[in-house]
Design an enzyme around this catalytic site. Structure first.
Site, PDB file in Angstrom:
ATOM      1  N   HIS A   1       0.297   4.673  -2.238  1.00 36.39           N
ATOM      2  CA  HIS A   1       0.096   6.007  -1.658  1.00 36.39           C
ATOM      3  C   HIS A   1       1.256   6.950  -1.986  1.00 36.39           C
ATOM      4  CE1 HIS A   1      -3.289   5.130   1.470  1.00 36.39           C
ATOM      5  NE2 HIS A   1      -3.508   4.544   0.306  1.00 36.39           N
TER       6      HIS A   1
ATOM      7  N   HIS B   1      -6.542  -5.725  -2.237  1.00 35.11           N
ATOM      8  CA  HIS B   1      -7.333  -5.897  -1.012  1.00 35.11           C
ATOM      9  C   HIS B   1      -7.632  -7.362  -0.734  1.00 35.11           C
ATOM     10  CE1 HIS B   1      -8.802  -1.402  -1.167  1.00 35.11           C
ATOM     11  NE2 HIS B   1      -7.498  -1.518  -0.989  1.00 35.11           N
TER      12      HIS B   1
ATOM     13  N   ARG C   1       0.821  -1.218   0.000  1.00 34.85           N
ATOM     14  CA  ARG C   1       0.000   0.000   0.000  1.00 34.85           C
ATOM     15  C   ARG C   1       0.857   1.272   0.000  1.00 34.85           C
ATOM     16  NH1 ARG C   1      -3.608   2.431   4.568  1.00 34.85           N
ATOM     17  NH2 ARG C   1      -5.269   3.486   3.404  1.00 34.85           N
TER      18      ARG C   1
HETATM   19  C1  HEM Z   1      -9.274   1.792  -5.706  1.00 35.34           C
HETATM   20  C2  HEM Z   1      -9.207   2.656  -4.742  1.00 35.34           C
HETATM   21  C3  HEM Z   1      -8.738   2.298  -3.363  1.00 35.34           C
HETATM   22  C4  HEM Z   1      -9.323   2.654  -2.211  1.00 35.34           C
HETATM   23  C5  HEM Z   1     -10.577   3.507  -2.057  1.00 35.34           C
HETATM   24  C6  HEM Z   1      -8.572   2.068  -1.145  1.00 35.34           C
HETATM   25  C7  HEM Z   1      -8.850   2.232   0.187  1.00 35.34           C
HETATM   26  C8  HEM Z   1      -8.259   1.520   1.201  1.00 35.34           C
HETATM   27  C9  HEM Z   1      -8.641   1.600   2.587  1.00 35.34           C
HETATM   28  C10 HEM Z   1      -9.717   2.500   3.150  1.00 35.34           C
HETATM   29  C11 HEM Z   1      -7.882   0.713   3.271  1.00 35.34           C
HETATM   30  C12 HEM Z   1      -7.932   0.437   4.765  1.00 35.34           C
HETATM   31  C13 HEM Z   1      -7.164   1.497   5.505  1.00 35.34           C
HETATM   32  C14 HEM Z   1      -7.444   1.484   6.988  1.00 35.34           C
HETATM   33  O1  HEM Z   1      -8.600   1.390   7.371  1.00 35.34           O
HETATM   34  O2  HEM Z   1      -6.475   1.642   7.763  1.00 35.34           O
HETATM   35  C15 HEM Z   1      -6.999   0.088   2.323  1.00 35.34           C
HETATM   36  C16 HEM Z   1      -6.072  -0.868   2.646  1.00 35.34           C
HETATM   37  C17 HEM Z   1      -5.199  -1.403   1.743  1.00 35.34           C
HETATM   38  N1  HEM Z   1      -5.040  -1.010   0.425  1.00 35.34           N
HETATM   39 FE1  HEM Z   1      -6.310   0.119  -0.638  1.00 35.34          FE
HETATM   40  N2  HEM Z   1      -7.545   1.354  -1.671  1.00 35.34           N
HETATM   41  C18 HEM Z   1      -7.594   1.472  -3.024  1.00 35.34           C
HETATM   42  C19 HEM Z   1      -6.683   0.958  -3.925  1.00 35.34           C
HETATM   43  C20 HEM Z   1      -5.543   0.274  -3.562  1.00 35.34           C
HETATM   44  C21 HEM Z   1      -4.445  -0.010  -4.433  1.00 35.34           C
HETATM   45  C22 HEM Z   1      -4.340   0.480  -5.885  1.00 35.34           C
HETATM   46  C23 HEM Z   1      -3.539  -0.722  -3.716  1.00 35.34           C
HETATM   47  C24 HEM Z   1      -2.200  -1.272  -4.127  1.00 35.34           C
HETATM   48  C25 HEM Z   1      -1.771  -1.347  -5.353  1.00 35.34           C
HETATM   49  C26 HEM Z   1      -4.102  -0.905  -2.392  1.00 35.34           C
HETATM   50  C27 HEM Z   1      -3.532  -1.637  -1.382  1.00 35.34           C
HETATM   51  C28 HEM Z   1      -4.055  -1.757  -0.116  1.00 35.34           C
HETATM   52  C29 HEM Z   1      -3.571  -2.718   0.854  1.00 35.34           C
HETATM   53  C30 HEM Z   1      -2.538  -3.783   0.613  1.00 35.34           C
HETATM   54  C31 HEM Z   1      -4.276  -2.472   2.039  1.00 35.34           C
HETATM   55  C32 HEM Z   1      -4.084  -3.155   3.396  1.00 35.34           C
HETATM   56  C33 HEM Z   1      -2.993  -2.408   4.164  1.00 35.34           C
HETATM   57  C34 HEM Z   1      -2.657  -2.961   5.534  1.00 35.34           C
HETATM   58  O3  HEM Z   1      -3.182  -3.961   5.980  1.00 35.34           O
HETATM   59  O4  HEM Z   1      -1.791  -2.320   6.194  1.00 35.34           O
HETATM   60  N3  HEM Z   1      -5.295  -0.260  -2.326  1.00 35.34           N
HETATM   61  N4  HEM Z   1      -7.236   0.602   1.075  1.00 35.34           N
END
Ligand code: HEM
Ligand SMILES: *[C@@H]1O[C@H](CO)[C@@H](O)[C@H](O)[C@H]1NC(C)=O
Ligand SMILES: *[C@@H]1O[C@H](CO)[C@@H](O)[C@H](O)[C@H]1NC(C)=O
Length: 332
Positions: free
Chosen positions: A71, A198, A67
């Site tokens: 970001h 995700h 992630r």
């Molecule tokens: C499409 C739009 C996206 C949205 C709206 C989004 C939103 C989010 C949100 C809200 C979380 C949880 C954060 C929390 O509550 O602390 C999350 C976690 C995560 N996102 Fe996304 N995300 C998106 C796209 C992506 C992309 C493009 C990637 C990587 C290429 C990604 C990788 C991840 C990963 C791996 C997690 C888990 C992180 C952890 O466990 O520390 N996401 N994302």
């Protein structure tokens, strides 16, 4: 000895000219996997080994590191800006809404950076470390591999407002998220494939609470969320409090990079609104979701392609930026 102008001499000259000519500044899209082959061949191995130890200590770390690259890339390009702490004129992106109490893994990046600095001082950028770390995290959890194009340099500043505005929010509409992707040169296929990240990692209660209680401001939950699953979620994500409580985004296999994410969407068990809308609000993305749910190979292939595309978002190259010694601050 004289050098007669022959066809083959001209060819040799042209070939040499091509090799020796280095453009004053290199444009986006010229990153290449062999960038450190001569200057720091050890880098790839060092990074892989630190990431693999970190993930062994904390399996969620793979998700967190993946992630970070996302970001980073969505804010001013893949330039390591997310890693900077506040100081002087720099306001850290770490305090933005998407990152605050959420983005993690910074200490692993610093651990990698210091090991790589020991082997090859001032050579490997923090931005490239993020890109390689994202690939290693994907592979370590069972996902696809790809050769990471390299040669990014590190930014001299950060953008808190960019972090707040460019990174999609979990309750953004389909169109808003697609627009945010398009602004970065990514398309609807990248949107579906990269959301497949995700399949690993966690989200906090605060990231999806709205769906459980008051989705559109009329006091009703989001009916596109399977009702038994919603009830389970409410148990640990109350109306008030518990903001930071953690939930697996793919409960069946939270540390395995697979196509379970797409199967969840088809069962109306996508955790975030931004996940489920891929299945419920657009014909093209619905078909892609179904396809990836059936065909993990095609998901993996597209994921690798889309990650390379995301990694190419406006990098600093050539003489722009710098190679930071420590990822959390600029060199002085
Ligand atoms: C499409 C739009 C996206 C949205 C709206 C989004 C939103 C989010 C949100 C809200 C979380 C949880 C954060 C929390 O509550 O602390 C999350 C976690 C995560 N996102 Fe996304 N995300 C998106 C796209 C992506 C992309 C493009 C990637 C990587 C290429 C990604 C990788 C991840 C990963 C791996 C997690 C888990 C992180 C952890 O466990 O520390 N996401 N994302
Ligand atoms: C999305 O969530 C944010 C933060 O919780 C909230 O302020 C905003 O009103 C929500 N937007 C919509 C359209 O529900
Ligand atoms: C739902 O949200 C709306 C708009 O934010 C608010 O006016 C209303 O009081 C909320 N209803 C409940 C039951 O929480």
């Amino acid at each position: 000895m004289a050098h007669p102008i022959t066809k083959s001499n001209i060819l040799v000259f042209l070939a040499l000219a091509l090799v020796l000519y280095s453009p004053p500044e290199t444009a986006a899209g010229v990153l290449y996997p062999q960038f450190y082959d001569f200057s720091c061949p050890q880098a790839i191995g060092i990074i892989k080994s630190v990431v693999s130890n970190a993930v062994a200590r904390d399996p969620r770390m793979a998700a967190s590191l993946l992630r970070l690259h996302f970001h980073d890339c969505f804010v001013k390009g893949c330039d390591g800006s997310i890693l900077l702490d506040s100081s002087g004129t720099i306001t850290s992106e770490k305090r933005s809404v998407p990152n605050r109490d959420s983005a993690r893994g910074f200490e692993v990046i610093e651990e990698i950076k210091s090991a790589v600095e020991k082997a090859c001082p001032r050579t490997v950028s923090c931005a490239d470390i993020l890109a390689m770390t994202a690939r290693d995290s994907t592979v370590l959890t069972g996902g696809p591999s790809w050769d990471v194009p390299l040669g990014r340099r590190d930014s001299l500043d950060a953008s808190l407002s960019g972090s707040n505005q460019n990174i999609p929010a979990p309750n953004n509409t389909f169109q808003t998220i697609l627009t945010k992707f398009k602004l970065k040169g990514l398309d609807i296929i990248d949107f579906v494939a990269l959301s497949g990240s995700h399949t690993i990692g966690n989200a906090r209660c605060t990231s999806f609470r709205q769906r459980l209680y008051n989705n559109t401001g009329n006091g009703q939950p989001d009916f596109s969320l399977e009702q038994k699953y919603a009830a389970q979620l409410r148990a640990n994500c109350p109306r008030a409090g518990g903001d930071q409580n953690l939930f697996s985004m793919d409960p069946a296999s939270p540390t395995k990079f697979d196509n379970g994410y797409y199967k969840n969407l088809m069962a109306l068990k996508g955790l975030l609104s931004s996940d489920e809308i891929l299945y419920t609000q657009n014909q093209q993305t619905m078909e892609l979701v179904k396809h990836y749910a059936e065909n993990q190979d095609d998901f993996f292939k597209q994921f690798a392609k889309s990650m390379i595309k995301m990694g190419n978002i406006t990098p600093l190259t050539g003489k722009h930026g710098e190679i930071r010694r420590i990822c959390r601050r600029i060199n002085t």
